[in-house]
Design an enzyme around this catalytic site. Structure first.
Site, PDB file in Angstrom:
ATOM      1  N   HIS A   8     -36.990 -38.260  43.021  1.00 52.68           N
ATOM      2  CA  HIS A   8     -35.753 -38.629  43.724  1.00 52.68           C
ATOM      3  C   HIS A   8     -35.884 -38.460  45.239  1.00 52.68           C
ATOM      4  CE1 HIS A   8     -34.905 -34.412  44.578  1.00 52.68           C
ATOM      5  NE2 HIS A   8     -35.310 -34.164  43.337  1.00 52.68           N
ATOM      6  N   GLU A  82     -34.559 -31.958  35.893  1.00 49.41           N
ATOM      7  CA  GLU A  82     -35.476 -30.969  36.471  1.00 49.41           C
ATOM      8  C   GLU A  82     -35.652 -29.767  35.542  1.00 49.41           C
ATOM      9  OE1 GLU A  82     -38.014 -30.145  37.923  1.00 49.41           O
ATOM     10  OE2 GLU A  82     -37.532 -30.216  40.070  1.00 49.41           O
TER      11      GLU A  82
END
Length: 218
Positions: A8, A82
């Site tokens: 990201h 994550e």
């Protein structure tokens, strides 16, 4: 299948060195948006047929420009999120950062039973990330892209690829919008094709002042 795992764009937590792995998490910085905006031009000729994100806002914001340019609707897969920070969530002190990094490093060295304090074990992380990638494979496309996270991409991709040691990702950095490219499947095996650690938009999109613990070499 060819799988592009895209980290990201930059978040405020990346700038400040804060461990932030709680859903939905922060959005992007101004630089992070610029990094996301660079993806369409950089990946226009890669033949991407499907696009996936995690449940975290930063991946969805990063994917939006690419999705618009390709005319795709991103699919959200929770397993792409994550690595959980547990007791270190929201912290930036050296002890907390080292606890997070050393736990993930231990998984890469083969001890997947170890648990992130207050969170998931390596076994649990790999199981949910494997599941997400299997869902991508089940679409049957030749080329897919998934916007995910620094520590998660580095840890999973290194272990999945047959042509790298499991700890390979601990020695490599992955800047925001860096890309790790693999090809193969779980049945035939995965091969690391490319590890592009810099932002796809070029050197001008690197923030060398950011603390970013999940993007640096472990």
């Amino acid at each position: 299948m060819r799988l592009l795992l895209i980290r990201h764009g930059q978040t405020p937590a990346n700038v400040d060195g804060v461990l932030d792995a709680v859903v939905p998490g922060p959005g992007l910085t101004e630089l992070g948006q610029q990094q996301a905006d660079a993806l369409p031009a950089a990946l226009a000729d890669r033949g991407i047929e499907r696009l996936f994100t995690s449940t975290m806002v930063r991946t969805q914001l990063t994917a939006a420009p690419l999705a618009a340019s390709l005319g795709l609707d991103p699919v959200v897969l929770p397993g792409l999120r994550e690595i959980e920070a547990g007791d270190t969530q929201g912290k930036r002190d050296q002890v907390s950062v080292q606890t997070y990094i050393s736990t993930v490093h231990g998984w890469s060295l083969g001890d997947r039973t170890t648990r992130m304090p207050g969170a998931e074990s390596g076994t649990e992380f790999f199981a949910r990330y494997d599941d997400a990638v299997r869902q991508i494979l089940e679409t049957g496309v030749d080329v897919a892209a998934a916007v995910s996270h620094g520590a998660a991409i580095r840890t999973w991709a290194s272990a999945a690829a047959d042509n790298t040691p499991d700890h390979f990702g601990t020695k490599r950095h992955l800047e925001n919008t860096g890309i790790v490219e693999l090809e193969g499947s779980f049945d035939d095996g995965w091969r690391l094709v490319d590890w592009e650690g810099e932002p796809v938009g070029g050197e001008e999109l690197i923030d060398r002042t950011a603390q970013d613990p999940t993007g640096e070499r472990f």
